[in-house]
Design a protein around this motif. Structure first.
Motif, short mmCIF file in Angstrom:
data_model
loop_
_atom_site.label_atom_id
_atom_site.label_comp_id
_atom_site.label_asym_id
_atom_site.label_seq_id
_atom_site.Cartn_x
_atom_site.Cartn_y
_atom_site.Cartn_z
N LEU A 32 0.83 -1.21 0.00
CA LEU A 32 0.00 0.00 0.00
C LEU A 32 0.86 1.26 0.00
CD1 LEU A 32 -2.84 -1.06 2.45
CD2 LEU A 32 -2.94 -0.94 -0.04
N ARG A 33 1.92 1.24 0.78
CA ARG A 33 2.82 2.41 0.80
C ARG A 33 3.45 2.60 -0.58
NH1 ARG A 33 6.36 3.73 5.66
NH2 ARG A 33 4.42 4.73 6.26
N ALA A 34 3.83 1.50 -1.22
CA ALA A 34 4.46 1.57 -2.55
C ALA A 34 3.49 2.11 -3.61
CB ALA A 34 4.97 0.20 -2.96
N SER A 35 2.20 2.02 -3.34
CA SER A 35 1.22 2.51 -4.32
C SER A 35 1.31 4.03 -4.48
CB SER A 35 -0.20 2.12 -3.89
OG SER A 35 -0.64 2.92 -2.79
N GLY A 36 1.81 4.72 -3.44
CA GLY A 36 1.91 6.17 -3.51
C GLY A 36 0.60 6.88 -3.21
N LEU A 37 -0.44 6.13 -2.90
CA LEU A 37 -1.74 6.73 -2.58
C LEU A 37 -1.73 7.26 -1.15
CD1 LEU A 37 -3.89 3.91 -4.19
CD2 LEU A 37 -3.58 6.22 -5.09
N SER A 38 -2.46 8.33 -0.92
CA SER A 38 -2.52 8.91 0.42
C SER A 38 -3.30 8.00 1.36
CB SER A 38 -3.19 10.28 0.38
OG SER A 38 -4.57 10.14 0.16
N LEU A 39 -3.10 8.21 2.65
CA LEU A 39 -3.81 7.43 3.66
C LEU A 39 -5.32 7.63 3.54
CD1 LEU A 39 -3.25 5.47 5.93
CD2 LEU A 39 -3.05 7.40 7.48
N ASP A 40 -5.74 8.86 3.30
CA ASP A 40 -7.18 9.13 3.12
C ASP A 40 -7.74 8.38 1.92
OD1 ASP A 40 -7.38 10.79 5.33
OD2 ASP A 40 -7.11 12.63 4.17
N GLU A 41 -6.97 8.39 0.84
CA GLU A 41 -7.41 7.70 -0.37
C GLU A 41 -7.49 6.18 -0.13
OE1 GLU A 41 -6.81 8.26 -5.14
OE2 GLU A 41 -5.25 8.97 -3.80
N LEU A 42 -6.50 5.64 0.58
CA LEU A 42 -6.51 4.21 0.89
C LEU A 42 -7.72 3.84 1.75
CD1 LEU A 42 -2.72 3.60 1.55
CD2 LEU A 42 -4.07 2.74 -0.38
N GLN A 43 -8.09 4.71 2.68
CA GLN A 43 -9.26 4.44 3.51
C GLN A 43 -10.54 4.46 2.68
OE1 GLN A 43 -8.41 7.37 6.63
NE2 GLN A 43 -8.06 5.66 8.02
N GLN A 44 -10.62 5.36 1.70
CA GLN A 44 -11.77 5.39 0.80
C GLN A 44 -11.82 4.12 -0.06
OE1 GLN A 44 -14.15 7.94 0.63
NE2 GLN A 44 -13.12 8.63 2.48
#
Length: 119
Positions: A32-44
């Motif tokens: 997930l960290r490697a995806s580069g997506l923000s924490l907020d985006e990952l929660q969505q």
């Protein structure tokens, strides 16, 4: 494969009919960290895209344990990604049953992601 698709595949592992140890959770967090997506985006993505596609696996007597079929998973997550207000409302109403079986694991992953020293 896009970074969002990688996140979908990684997050879907939370709903497999297997016990995830700390090593497996760290692996998911790393992806997930490697995806580069923000924490907020990952929660969505977790709540509105992946959970609605795979949540019934936790309620099945003999659920999928090796991994979800990628084409099915990605197609469903794409459909959920483009879901409108009705989809989001259903997800909010069903959040507890959709995340019941993996809530603790998700919290551990979030803790790993929040840790600046996590690699």
């Amino acid at each position: 494969m896009s970074c969002r698709e990688d996140a979908w595949l990684a997050l879907s592992e939370l709903w497999l009919d297997t016990e995830l140890d700390e090593s497996a959770l760290r692996s998911i967090a790393t992806r997930l960290r490697a995806s580069g997506l923000s924490l907020d985006e990952l929660q969505q993505i977790y709540a509105y895209e992946v959970a609605p596609q795979v949540w019934l696996n936790h309620w099945a007597v003999a659920g999928v344990w090796e991994g979800f079929e990628a084409q099915w998973l990605l197609a469903g997550c794409r459909r959920n990604q483009s879901g409108g207000r009705w989809h989001r409302l259903k997800c909010r109403v069903l959040r507890r049953p959709m995340t019941y079986g993996c809530r603790a694991e998700w919290q551990q992953i979030l803790a790993f992601l929040a840790d600046r020293d996590f690699n």
